[in-house]
Design an enzyme around this catalytic site. Structure first.
Site, short mmCIF file in Angstrom:
data_model
loop_
_atom_site.label_atom_id
_atom_site.label_comp_id
_atom_site.label_asym_id
_atom_site.label_seq_id
_atom_site.Cartn_x
_atom_site.Cartn_y
_atom_site.Cartn_z
N CYS A 192 0.80 -1.23 0.00
CA CYS A 192 0.00 0.00 0.00
C CYS A 192 0.84 1.28 0.00
O CYS A 192 0.49 2.23 -0.73
CB CYS A 192 -1.01 -0.01 1.15
SG CYS A 192 -0.46 -0.80 2.66
N ARG A 248 7.76 -11.50 4.77
CA ARG A 248 7.68 -11.31 6.22
C ARG A 248 8.51 -12.37 6.92
O ARG A 248 8.44 -13.56 6.58
CB ARG A 248 6.21 -11.35 6.67
CG ARG A 248 5.43 -10.17 6.09
CD ARG A 248 3.97 -10.18 6.36
NE ARG A 248 3.32 -9.11 5.60
CZ ARG A 248 2.00 -8.96 5.50
NH1 ARG A 248 1.20 -9.81 6.11
NH2 ARG A 248 1.50 -7.97 4.78
N GLN A 297 0.26 -11.50 -3.10
CA GLN A 297 -1.03 -10.86 -2.85
C GLN A 297 -1.65 -10.38 -4.15
O GLN A 297 -0.96 -9.82 -5.00
CB GLN A 297 -0.86 -9.67 -1.90
CG GLN A 297 -0.41 -10.06 -0.50
CD GLN A 297 -0.28 -8.86 0.41
OE1 GLN A 297 0.04 -7.76 -0.03
NE2 GLN A 297 -0.53 -9.05 1.70
N ASP A 326 -3.35 -7.64 -4.86
CA ASP A 326 -3.54 -6.42 -4.09
C ASP A 326 -4.10 -5.31 -4.97
O ASP A 326 -3.75 -5.21 -6.15
CB ASP A 326 -2.19 -5.97 -3.52
CG ASP A 326 -2.32 -5.42 -2.11
OD1 ASP A 326 -3.45 -5.31 -1.63
OD2 ASP A 326 -1.28 -5.10 -1.50
N HIS A 365 -5.61 -0.99 -4.59
CA HIS A 365 -5.91 0.17 -3.76
C HIS A 365 -6.67 1.18 -4.60
O HIS A 365 -6.30 1.45 -5.75
CB HIS A 365 -4.62 0.78 -3.20
CG HIS A 365 -3.88 -0.18 -2.31
ND1 HIS A 365 -2.87 -0.99 -2.78
CD2 HIS A 365 -4.05 -0.49 -1.01
CE1 HIS A 365 -2.43 -1.75 -1.79
NE2 HIS A 365 -3.12 -1.47 -0.71
N LYS A 403 -12.45 -2.62 8.54
CA LYS A 403 -12.48 -3.45 7.34
C LYS A 403 -13.69 -4.37 7.35
O LYS A 403 -14.29 -4.64 8.40
CB LYS A 403 -11.20 -4.27 7.23
CG LYS A 403 -10.92 -5.18 8.43
CD LYS A 403 -9.63 -5.97 8.25
CE LYS A 403 -9.37 -6.87 9.46
NZ LYS A 403 -8.26 -7.80 9.23
N HIS A 421 -8.30 -0.44 0.62
CA HIS A 421 -7.46 -1.60 0.35
C HIS A 421 -8.38 -2.76 -0.02
O HIS A 421 -9.44 -2.93 0.59
CB HIS A 421 -6.65 -2.01 1.58
CG HIS A 421 -5.81 -0.92 2.16
ND1 HIS A 421 -4.44 -0.94 2.14
CD2 HIS A 421 -6.15 0.23 2.81
CE1 HIS A 421 -3.97 0.14 2.75
NE2 HIS A 421 -4.99 0.86 3.16
#
Length: 620
Positions: free
Chosen positions: A306, A335, A353, A355, A357, A440, A486
């Protein structure tokens, strides 16, 4: 679900947990009779059962579990009461010292000093006694079951005969209080239910889950592998596994493209400054892979995407007419997970991901949330997974855990509620489950074994636009702060694949199967025709320029063995070719389930396969 049903379910779970906690004490009482020198740690009820951590003079065996179960039944039939006794803290310490229970003495001293055993915080056990505070307690409670006395806050059933059916499941090692510097105890796991039928169903479920374990199926079906040289939590996807990944990614893109999403690309390393501005650094720096380079600047492997996308938005001034701007990509984040937490594809260090945005005006939030929901709903329908919705809110009692003001949070949460109302969706709310930067909507999918998996999400974020000073020129000509959403559809590709493998037990529908059909020539003289069939099927036009995935089994083995091999590989269709089929330009078609579709022309078979691929639905 009605409020009365929710209360009923909560009460039933409370009663079950209480009974399981009592069964843990019953097990400990049996162990003490069999091994009088046993020293006891903690024994809580947990999801699907209970356990007790115990120091014993020798390692237990499965035979020992049978002995313990037998003794437990003897004690249960004696209808022993669970008697609560309160005692002054100093007297309690003396009592446990005399009983030679050092772990209980340690817990009691913690209670005396700070009012909590702190076991919950350190190990996740829910058997802590006392209340969390900076002051010690004066009194503690014990529960007595026959000869066995345990430090415990309860509650328990009234007597042992109120315990239902139980079974001891396994033995594992566990460091006292979760610290590897402490002694290793033996953890005895068990489960308990109200009826024999419930226990039998649970044991069936465990066996079925074992058969569906994605780690085993992933190897057997040649979907992914791991290498010690590459490192733990870093899966390597084979050609077959990559086919599935690509198809999932293409499916998401086919749903998001008509809704105005644009693809972007970002690097996999970044300066740590980016995450210091975003606020991620202070919260997650211990979970980030750090990278050093020749520049002397601090870099890291990106743990999320993000902040990068904010910089694409910020690369030039935007007008309100350009909004919403929808940026999406499929990319990996990294991670530094602890080795002991890694588990197949479910928990990895390299996380892919899907992902996206969205940067929009405040008045566009509801419509953008609706667009995202349409993608989520469209994506999960072909998998037959029922979705439930949870609105995850902040914990207003602990504002220090979150970024932003109370006013910002309340405004964001109400906007998501309004979206859910406007679309007539059913949801539950749960405080304390929000991301640290915003509330969320989490979507939970149920698989074939009725297990729930939190996968897709819509997250509202007023904080990152503020931290990065994102602006657009509003209709009034003034600089205005955008709202950021997100969005994830699969969650992570790796974890979703683990769920999908177990959901289908590796028997993927035709559109998703790495190999959709295998051609089985009965004899070598049928090989030429086998290639004719394969080539004809691969000439079928499919979306995205794809072709049908067809293989030929040329092994010099019997037809029956080739069919068994195809069934073991869970290939949807087996196309058997002999003299008759070659003469008639046809194929004998078998399903992996054992069903025989008879003889079909190549054209009819091609149409059937094409329909299943395009509709993402297998025909009967």
């Amino acid at each position: 679900m009605s409020a009365s049903m929710e209360v009923s379910d909560e009460q039933a779970q409370y009663e079950l947990d209480r009974m399981r906690h009592s069964t843990a004490h019953l097990m400990a009482a049996a162990v003490q009779l069999l091994w009088p020198d046993a020293k006891f740690g903690v024994g809580p009820a947990i999801k699907n059962g209970f356990y007790y951590d115990i120091e014993l003079p020798a390692a237990l065996t499965p035979k020992d579990l049978e002995r313990i179960e037998t003794k437990m039944r003897e004690l249960k039939n004696k209808k022993l009461p669970y008697e609560r006794v309160e005692m002054d803290i100093d007297a309690a310490i003396e009592e446990m010292t005399q009983r030679k229970q050092p772990y209980k003495v340690e817990l009691l001293n913690l209670l005396k000093e700070r009012g909590s055993t702190a076991v919950v915080e350190e190990t996740g056990d829910s058997d802590a006694v006392g209340v969390s505070s900076d002051q010690g307690v004066d009194k503690v409670s014990f529960y007595k079951t026959g000869h066995f006395v345990d430090l415990c806050r309860g509650p328990h059933v009234d007597a042992t005969n109120q315990i239902g059916v139980f079974k001891l499941m396994s033995i594992a090692g566990a460091y006292w209080r979760g610290n590897e510097k402490n002694p290793q105890l033996q953890r005895l796991y068990g489960t308990a239910f109200n009826t024999k039928e419930e226990l039998e169903h649970y044991l069936w479920f465990l066996e079925e889950a074992k058969k569906r374990d994605h780690r085993r199926l992933g190897q057997e079906l040649d979907l992914f592998t791991f290498s010690d040289l590459v490192g733990g939590g870093l899966p390597l996807f084979t050609p077959k596994g990559t086919v599935i990944r690509d198809l999932l990614e293409e499916f998401v893109q086919s749903l998001e493209k008509p809704r105005g999403y644009q693809r972007v690309r970002i690097p996999h390393i970044t300066k740590s400054d980016l995450y210091k501005v975003s606020g991620h650094w202070d919260k997650f720096q211990d979970d980030i892979f750090h990278v050093s380079g020749k520049s002397g600047e601090d870099f890291c492997m990106k743990p999320m995407n993000c902040p990068h996308h904010t910089q694409i938005f910020a690369s030039r001034m935007r007008s309100y007419r350009e909004l919403p701007i929808r940026l999406s990509e499929v990319t990996a984040v990294y991670r530094d997970e602890l080795p002991g937490t890694l588990q197949g594809l479910s928990r990895v260090r390299a996380i892919t991901q899907d992902d996206a945005h969205v940067f929009c005006r405040p008045d566009q939030v509801a419509d953008e949330a609706r667009r995202i929901y349409e993608i989520i709903d469209g994506f999960y329908k072909p998998f037959g997974m029922q979705l439930t919705i949870r609105l995850s809110l902040w914990d207003e009692r602990h504002p220090e855990k979150y970024l932003g003001t109370a006013e910002t949070w309340n405004n964001a949460q109400e906007q998501l509620r309004q979206f859910l109302r406007d679309n007539n969706l059913t949801w539950v709310e749960e405080a304390g489950e929000a991301a640290f930067y915003g509330p969320k909507i989490d979507f939970t999918a149920k698989d074939a074994l009725d297990r729930s998996w939190q996968l897709a999400t819509i997250q509202l974020d007023f904080n990152l636009p503020e931290r990065f000073n994102l602006e657009y020129v509003g209709a009034d000509g003034h600089a205005t702060r955008p709202v950021m959403l997100h969005r994830a559809i699969l969650g992570s590709v790796e974890r979703f694949m683990s769920v999908l493998i177990e959901h289908y037990a590796g028997a993927f529908p035709t559109w998703l199967a790495p190999v959709q059909a295998v051609v089985i020539p009965i004899a070598d003289r049928h090989l030429d025709y086998a290639y004719e069939v394969k080539n004809a099927l691969q000439d079928v036009n499919l979306p995205n320029g794809r072709t049908l995935r067809i293989e030929i089994d040329e092994a010099r083995e019997s037809m029956q063995k080739k069919i068994r091999n195809a069934q073991m590989q869970k290939i949807p269709y087996m196309l058997v070719l002999g003299d008759k089929e070659a003469e008639n330009g046809a194929v004998a078609v078998r399903r992996r389930s054992g069903g025989d579709l008879g003889t079909l022309s190549i054209a009819d078979l091609a149409e059937r396969l094409k329909t299943e691929v395009i509709t993402r639905s297998d025909l009967a």
